[in-house]
Design a protein around this motif. Sequence first.
Motif, PDB file in Angstrom:
ATOM      1  N   ARG A  64     -75.259  46.221  66.903  1.00 43.20           N
ATOM      2  CA  ARG A  64     -75.767  45.863  68.230  1.00 43.20           C
ATOM      3  C   ARG A  64     -76.098  47.111  69.044  1.00 43.20           C
ATOM      4  O   ARG A  64     -77.070  47.123  69.807  1.00 43.20           O
ATOM      5  CB  ARG A  64     -74.740  45.002  68.964  1.00 43.20           C
ATOM      6  CG  ARG A  64     -74.350  43.720  68.245  1.00 43.20           C
ATOM      7  CD  ARG A  64     -75.450  42.687  68.255  1.00 43.20           C
ATOM      8  NE  ARG A  64     -75.102  41.552  67.382  1.00 43.20           N
ATOM      9  CZ  ARG A  64     -75.808  40.442  67.280  1.00 43.20           C
ATOM     10  NH1 ARG A  64     -76.914  40.292  68.001  1.00 43.20           N
ATOM     11  NH2 ARG A  64     -75.433  39.476  66.453  1.00 43.20           N
ATOM     12  N   GLU A 113     -82.651  37.281  67.837  1.00 50.10           N
ATOM     13  CA  GLU A 113     -82.037  37.201  66.510  1.00 50.10           C
ATOM     14  C   GLU A 113     -82.620  36.047  65.704  1.00 50.10           C
ATOM     15  O   GLU A 113     -82.887  34.957  66.242  1.00 50.10           O
ATOM     16  CB  GLU A 113     -80.531  37.039  66.644  1.00 50.10           C
ATOM     17  CG  GLU A 113     -79.776  37.233  65.342  1.00 50.10           C
ATOM     18  CD  GLU A 113     -78.285  37.419  65.550  1.00 50.10           C
ATOM     19  OE1 GLU A 113     -77.544  37.417  64.546  1.00 50.10           O
ATOM     20  OE2 GLU A 113     -77.865  37.589  66.716  1.00 50.10           O
ATOM     21  N   GLU A 155     -69.372  40.032  64.168  1.00 49.41           N
ATOM     22  CA  GLU A 155     -70.503  39.614  63.336  1.00 49.41           C
ATOM     23  C   GLU A 155     -70.032  38.710  62.202  1.00 49.41           C
ATOM     24  O   GLU A 155     -68.885  38.777  61.769  1.00 49.41           O
ATOM     25  CB  GLU A 155     -71.233  40.835  62.755  1.00 49.41           C
ATOM     26  CG  GLU A 155     -71.697  41.853  63.774  1.00 49.41           C
ATOM     27  CD  GLU A 155     -72.724  41.313  64.750  1.00 49.41           C
ATOM     28  OE1 GLU A 155     -73.302  40.245  64.493  1.00 49.41           O
ATOM     29  OE2 GLU A 155     -72.944  41.972  65.789  1.00 49.41           O
ATOM     30  N   VAL A 176     -77.630  42.335  60.892  1.00 48.84           N
ATOM     31  CA  VAL A 176     -78.140  41.534  61.997  1.00 48.84           C
ATOM     32  C   VAL A 176     -79.653  41.671  61.963  1.00 48.84           C
ATOM     33  O   VAL A 176     -80.182  42.789  61.991  1.00 48.84           O
ATOM     34  CB  VAL A 176     -77.590  42.018  63.347  1.00 48.84           C
ATOM     35  CG1 VAL A 176     -78.178  41.191  64.491  1.00 48.84           C
ATOM     36  CG2 VAL A 176     -76.069  41.954  63.368  1.00 48.84           C
ATOM     37  N   GLU A 222     -74.339  46.521  59.929  1.00 44.11           N
ATOM     38  CA  GLU A 222     -73.057  46.693  60.608  1.00 44.11           C
ATOM     39  C   GLU A 222     -72.062  47.294  59.608  1.00 44.11           C
ATOM     40  O   GLU A 222     -71.518  46.593  58.763  1.00 44.11           O
ATOM     41  CB  GLU A 222     -72.550  45.345  61.128  1.00 44.11           C
ATOM     42  CG  GLU A 222     -71.161  45.392  61.747  1.00 44.11           C
ATOM     43  CD  GLU A 222     -71.058  46.449  62.832  1.00 44.11           C
ATOM     44  OE1 GLU A 222     -70.373  47.462  62.580  1.00 44.11           O
ATOM     45  OE2 GLU A 222     -71.652  46.266  63.909  1.00 44.11           O
TER      46      GLU A 222
END
Length: 450
Positions: free
Chosen positions: A8, A22, A54, A59, A76
């Motif tokens: 993020r 998203e 998450e 993502v 991530e």
Amino acid sequence: MPERLSAREVLALVADEETFEELPDPARDAKVNGPLGWQGYDASRARAAERTGEKESVVCGTASVGGTRAVLIAFEFGFLGGSLGERTGDRLQAAYRHARAHRLPVVPLVATGGSRMQEGMLALTQLQRVARESALTREAGLPQIAVLRDPTTGGGWATLGAGADVILALPGAQVGFAGSRVRPRDADPSAYTAEAQVAAGSADAVVRPEELRSTLGRWLRLLTTPAREAPAPRALGSAALPATGWEAVRRARAPERPHAQDYLDAYFTHRVSLSGDRCGGTDPDGMLCGFGERGGGTVAYAAQTGAATRPAGYRTAARLIRLADRLDIPVLTLVDTPGAANDAEAEQQGAGAAIAEVFGAVASARVPITTLVVGEGGSGGALALAAPGSTWATPDSYFSVIAPELAAAILKRPPQEVEETAGQLRIRPQDLVDLGVVRGVVEAGDHPRS
């Protein structure tokens, strides 16, 4: 060790404010402890989800970056080391398919340790899925720009990273196929860095985090706004044509006459550089490659600098031309070299094959290619970059089957006959027009003279 941003955080770093959307999470039937029934796997995933917020190690979504819409894929690393499993593959496949359906470029923001051990070979085969989606996106004429974060290793580097059209990296990022726990104990750690990959021609540039959004935005804008053509640049040097062949040689070799950098600065509003042949080499002293903005559209360029061109330079130029052709971007080539490097090292690096790559890339290109000879046109090492039927010359240039000195030596003539030999070879710009080798001589105005 550089700061490791979360998925993020890196999305916030590159995406224009409030533009990230998203993509839906693809559905997959859950199996207890994954496809191998690995004891404790579900618990590990749950802890990773709680720690990172998450559900998976990537993502995916769309956002504007510097005003250009793109599909962003952010890893991530805090989720099981950013590793790839089946669900990761589902998300990556969906992201690439969304990009093709909506004609969007793809930007993988990579930070991964490789494939997920708890899913065994099923995790490893996700690399095949990713490679196919990347290949289909390439065939669709959509650019892919990877950003290498810390760490980028294993299959993630060998697919989403190294497989991209343009590769940028954050400073100090660990980058290499072998991760820190599997490489030889005596391996030099400096070889597994972003900086080392750029030096070896495997990545294009190291970009500081605060400059990442603007740099990405510039690349995305250039690679998605092709110009219709690449007009020949105007002449920057002398306007008078050389009286003799030897005068043409002397003027082309004069250090004070304009060189590639001068022509590129005058031709483009701004430009970005493509670096490296992806085979372990660079040739910054002999070949300049990249994309530039001219009149609101993008033109690709491959420009010799006046030095002998090395194999890595030719391979980089071929890479540039093939990429531009796939993205429908016209190409400008600047010819200026005494010839291809001919030392033993150049031969060992595959000089002949590298030059053949450029000949082939120019010959097979579907986009317009325009060539301007701005200095020395030395034999096949120069001709490789010249577009048949669309080559122009400046008054400060010559083009020859071989340098006059070498021609005289081959013909067993004494040194005092070199100047006469230069005249006999008919290498002046106006001679080249008469012979039909070039279309015309460019003037200092806006249009070339036929």
